[in-house]
Design an enzyme around this catalytic site. Structure first.
Site, short mmCIF file in Angstrom:
data_model
loop_
_atom_site.label_atom_id
_atom_site.label_comp_id
_atom_site.label_asym_id
_atom_site.label_seq_id
_atom_site.Cartn_x
_atom_site.Cartn_y
_atom_site.Cartn_z
CG HIS A 1 24.79 2.71 3.66
ND1 HIS A 1 25.40 2.17 4.76
CD2 HIS A 1 25.66 2.54 2.63
CE1 HIS A 1 26.58 1.69 4.41
NE2 HIS A 1 26.77 1.91 3.14
CE1 TYR B 1 33.80 -0.77 3.06
CE2 TYR B 1 32.53 -1.20 1.09
CZ TYR B 1 32.78 -1.45 2.41
OH TYR B 1 32.02 -2.36 3.11
CB SER C 1 30.77 -4.23 -0.22
OG SER C 1 29.93 -3.27 -0.83
CB SER C 2 26.99 -5.22 -4.11
OG SER C 2 26.54 -4.01 -3.56
CB CYS C 3 30.62 -0.95 -3.84
SG CYS C 3 31.77 -1.13 -2.50
CE LYS D 1 34.68 -4.60 3.35
NZ LYS D 1 34.73 -5.50 4.51
O1 GFB Z 1 23.29 4.21 0.28
P1 GFB Z 1 24.20 5.19 -0.38
O2 GFB Z 1 24.81 6.22 0.49
O3 GFB Z 1 25.39 4.47 -1.11
O4 GFB Z 1 23.39 5.98 -1.53
P2 GFB Z 1 25.70 3.68 -2.48
C1 GFB Z 1 22.60 5.33 -2.47
C2 GFB Z 1 21.89 6.33 -3.34
O5 GFB Z 1 20.91 7.03 -2.57
C3 GFB Z 1 22.77 7.40 -3.98
C4 GFB Z 1 21.01 8.42 -2.79
O6 GFB Z 1 22.32 7.64 -5.30
C5 GFB Z 1 22.50 8.62 -3.10
O7 GFB Z 1 22.71 9.86 -3.75
N1 GFB Z 1 20.50 9.17 -1.64
C6 GFB Z 1 19.38 9.93 -1.64
C7 GFB Z 1 21.05 9.25 -0.41
N2 GFB Z 1 19.21 10.53 -0.47
C8 GFB Z 1 20.23 10.12 0.33
C9 GFB Z 1 20.58 10.41 1.68
O8 GFB Z 1 19.95 11.18 2.38
N3 GFB Z 1 21.69 9.77 2.16
C10 GFB Z 1 22.43 8.90 1.41
N4 GFB Z 1 23.49 8.29 1.95
N5 GFB Z 1 22.14 8.64 0.11
C11 GFB Z 1 27.58 2.76 -0.98
C12 GFB Z 1 29.07 2.72 -1.08
O9 GFB Z 1 27.17 3.22 -2.20
O10 GFB Z 1 26.98 1.50 -0.79
C13 GFB Z 1 29.67 1.83 -0.11
O11 GFB Z 1 29.58 4.03 -1.02
C14 GFB Z 1 28.95 0.52 0.08
O12 GFB Z 1 30.98 1.59 -0.49
C15 GFB Z 1 27.47 0.71 0.21
O13 GFB Z 1 29.20 -0.34 -0.99
C16 GFB Z 1 26.70 -0.58 0.30
O14 GFB Z 1 24.79 2.52 -2.66
O15 GFB Z 1 25.76 4.62 -3.63
#
Ligand code: GFB
Length: 309
Positions: free
Chosen positions: A181, A138, A109-111, A142
């Site tokens: 996500h 996580y 993953s890119s994280c 990875k």
């Molecule tokens: O996709 P996401 O949950 O994960 O959130 P990450 C990306 C951004 O979208 C964050 C915002 O800044 C969230 O605060 N966001 C806005 C939301 N509204 C929402 C919502 O309703 N739901 C969610 N989920 N986010 C993950 C990692 O990071 O990315 C994992 O935690 C993994 O480990 C994955 O690498 C690809 O991009 O921040």
């Protein structure tokens, strides 16, 4: 080239990534795919994984199985994200080696890259700085998987490749608002806000973080391209090379869905990494580029979403 009759094991074939790999492999004429549902094989169970790989002896193994989730799930279920991912990858990679599997692709993953890595993020920035706290467990799991695969290559001459997908979306995504996500969450929120005629739609955080999104069928195509080429070099980033702010993403999703609500940012939710754009020049040199524009991918994913009738 992969022999069309090769025995190809796709772990996690019911998930978003694994199911896209199966679609792509079937479309490419690969008929000898091996899969196991979670009920048939618990990948955290060492004995069961060992027995399965010893029996099946695949020619190729894709590790698409993982415990995954969005920012909130990663932050909340820190122990499970670390433990389950370590177990899955350790069981599969170690036993693949003992069972004589020569070629394996590990999806990370890119994280895994440092929170403040220079953008766009090159593969050699791995382990050069601290990780983003919300998904550190996580990411650590990875990174361990990448290093395990790399160690079997260096010590035993295996050809185990690790790829780093950017944020993914598409069919079979998770649309549960607590664990998903951002993209599937926004699709569902916009859909429901439209149905209810809400004046506002809540978006987590500040809306300023930047993310890159790749349609999962593009990812599967890139993975199969690398396997077909016989690529056995160092890690490869897989992305589209472009990012958007979360605000821009929310506006695009609302436009696709036809939702006219006003965006309300919920500052009590974390932003996570400020920016996560992958440098995809290594992948481009290997002859692959993403083909699905973001807006088109969102429309396709929305049409396939389970809540969308
Ligand atoms: O996709 P996401 O949950 O994960 O959130 P990450 C990306 C951004 O979208 C964050 C915002 O800044 C969230 O605060 N966001 C806005 C939301 N509204 C929402 C919502 O309703 N739901 C969610 N989920 N986010 C993950 C990692 O990071 O990315 C994992 O935690 C993994 O480990 C994955 O690498 C690809 O991009 O921040």
């Amino acid at each position: 080239m992969i022999d069309k009759t090769a025995r190809i094991f796709v772990s996690g074939h019911r998930g978003m990534v694994g199911s896209a790999l199966v679609r792509r492999l079937h479309a490419g004429g690969y008929a000898n795919l091996l899969t196991r549902t979670h009920a048939e094989l618990d990948l955290t169970d060492q004995r069961a994984v060992h027995a399965c790989l010893d029996q099946e002896k695949p020619d190729y193994l894709f590790i698409a199985a993982a415990k995954v989730g969005g920012i909130q799930a990663n932050n909340q279920y820190r122990a499970e994200f670390l433990y389950q991912n370590l177990m899955i990858e350790a069981n599969l990679i170690h036993r693949a080696h003992l069972a004589g599997v020569q070629r394996l692709m590990f999806l990370a993953s890119s994280c895994i890259y440092p929170r403040d890595a220079a953008q766009p993020i090159t593969e050699d920035s791995l382990l050069t700085g601290p990780l983003e706290p919300t998904n550190e467990p996580y990411a650590i799991a990875k990174i361990a998987g990448i290093k395990l695969a790399e160690s079997y290559n260096r010590q035993y001459g295996r050809q185990y490749v690790s790829v780093m997908p950017t944020n993914l979306y598409g069919p079979n995504d998770n649309y549960d608002l607590a664990s998903s996500h951002v993209l599937p969450a926004l699709m569902r929120k916009a859909h429901e806000a439209k149905q209810r005629g809400d004046a506002e739609m809540v978006v987590w955080g500040s809306g300023t973080p930047r993310r890159e999104f790749l349609y999962v069928d593009d990812l599967a195509d890139a993975c199969v391209h690398l396997m077909q080429q016989g690529y056995d070099g160092p890690l490869v980033n897989i992305g589209c090379g472009q990012d958007v702010t979360i605000r821009e993403l929310a506006e695009m999703v609302m436009d696709v869905v036809g939702c006219n609500a006003k965006i309300a940012f919920d500052a009590s939710q974390p932003d996570g990494t400020p920016r996560k754009l992958l440098d995809v020049s290594r992948l481009a040199k290997l002859g692959w580029r993403a083909s699905t524009p973001l807006r088109e991918g969102i429309a396709r994913a929305y049409a396939a979403a389970p809540f969308h009738s």
